[in-house]
Design an enzyme around this catalytic site. Sequence first.
Site, PDB file in Angstrom:
ATOM      1  N   LYS A  86       0.831  -1.212   0.000  1.00  0.00           N
ATOM      2  CA  LYS A  86       0.000   0.000   0.000  1.00  0.00           C
ATOM      3  C   LYS A  86       0.860   1.255   0.000  1.00  0.00           C
ATOM      4  O   LYS A  86       0.637   2.176  -0.775  1.00  0.00           O
ATOM      5  CB  LYS A  86      -0.928   0.030   1.238  1.00  0.00           C
ATOM      6  N   ARG A 116      -8.895   0.759   9.998  1.00  0.00           N
ATOM      7  CA  ARG A 116      -8.391  -0.597  10.184  1.00  0.00           C
ATOM      8  C   ARG A 116      -9.376  -1.470  10.946  1.00  0.00           C
ATOM      9  O   ARG A 116      -9.081  -2.621  11.215  1.00  0.00           O
ATOM     10  CB  ARG A 116      -7.081  -0.544  10.975  1.00  0.00           C
ATOM     11  N   ARG A 118      11.510  -6.138   4.112  1.00  0.00           N
ATOM     12  CA  ARG A 118      11.281  -4.677   4.016  1.00  0.00           C
ATOM     13  C   ARG A 118      12.374  -3.915   4.756  1.00  0.00           C
ATOM     14  O   ARG A 118      12.758  -4.250   5.870  1.00  0.00           O
ATOM     15  CB  ARG A 118       9.917  -4.337   4.620  1.00  0.00           C
ATOM     16  N   ARG A 131      12.320  -1.990  10.380  1.00  0.00           N
ATOM     17  CA  ARG A 131      11.410  -1.494  11.412  1.00  0.00           C
ATOM     18  C   ARG A 131      11.341  -2.476  12.568  1.00  0.00           C
ATOM     19  O   ARG A 131      11.321  -3.683  12.355  1.00  0.00           O
ATOM     20  CB  ARG A 131      10.014  -1.314  10.816  1.00  0.00           C
ATOM     21  N   ARG A 169       0.492  -8.932  13.605  1.00  0.00           N
ATOM     22  CA  ARG A 169      -0.186  -7.961  12.734  1.00  0.00           C
ATOM     23  C   ARG A 169      -1.105  -8.666  11.740  1.00  0.00           C
ATOM     24  O   ARG A 169      -2.186  -8.194  11.440  1.00  0.00           O
ATOM     25  CB  ARG A 169       0.834  -7.104  11.980  1.00  0.00           C
TER      26      ARG A 169
END
Length: 217
Positions: A13, A88, A127, A161, A172
Amino acid sequence: MRLVFLGPPGVGKGTQAAGLSSDLSIPHISTGALLREALDKGTPTGLEAKSFMEAGELVPDTVVLRLVQERISRPDSSAGWLLDGYPRNLVQAAALCELLTEMQQSLDRVVYFECSEAEVLRRLGGRRACRNCGETFHIEFAPATGACSAGSGEACDLYQRSDDSEQAILNRLEVYRRETDPLVDHYREQSALVVVDGSASIEAVSVSLRKALGQTP
Ligand code: ADP
Ligand code: ADP
């Protein structure tokens, strides 16, 4: 254009929002990025959000709504915005609806990026972000090459992260299944939903996204 990007963590996204918001000249509003900024600055909001973010849990709805309300009320949001990572859950969707009614605005489209869990796990695991320019990369699928766009002339200063640890990622995804996935049907029922195949390459997703929104390439 007022858009919401919906889909599992790691589907891409943020990657797609960066290009589209720039093409459409509308702000890319990522609640995750706003929360990380608050955390870095040590604001009361950041301190409130910290433990939830580290565990991969949702930050309380009222905290995030305050951030969204403040951000979409700024002058640069008057011609449109792209909300990435908000709403969310169904409570946040109702709060956004109420806020937009108050502001006499409406949501044009909700883009749902569809992708298998196996693929989003591969994407989240690799990532990396740059400390200087903030851009997102992937060790395999989108490596950082050349100089950092922040203009230092050096390469990007990459980091992972803290909530991209294996445990936080799995949590998550669980939170996504339970809390966020029901929004797909919610927006489908409102005829606001467009579905994009998020499993393809970054370039292919970008083409499908623009087609789905009726944007000429
Ligand atoms: P990802 O890119 O992996 O989907 P985000 O950057 O969107 O992650 O969000 C990081 C974290 O910030 C989330 O795990 C959650 O703790 C918090 N967060 C972001 N957006 C929201 C939201 N709309 N409601 C509650 N918490 C949020
Ligand atoms: P989200 O904002 O949905 O959490 P990101 O945009 O941060 O997702 O992307 C997650 C990771 O996957 C990043 O490392 C990014 O470079 C990579 N990525 C994004 N889109 C694709 C794609 N279509 N194919 C392969 N990797 C991708």
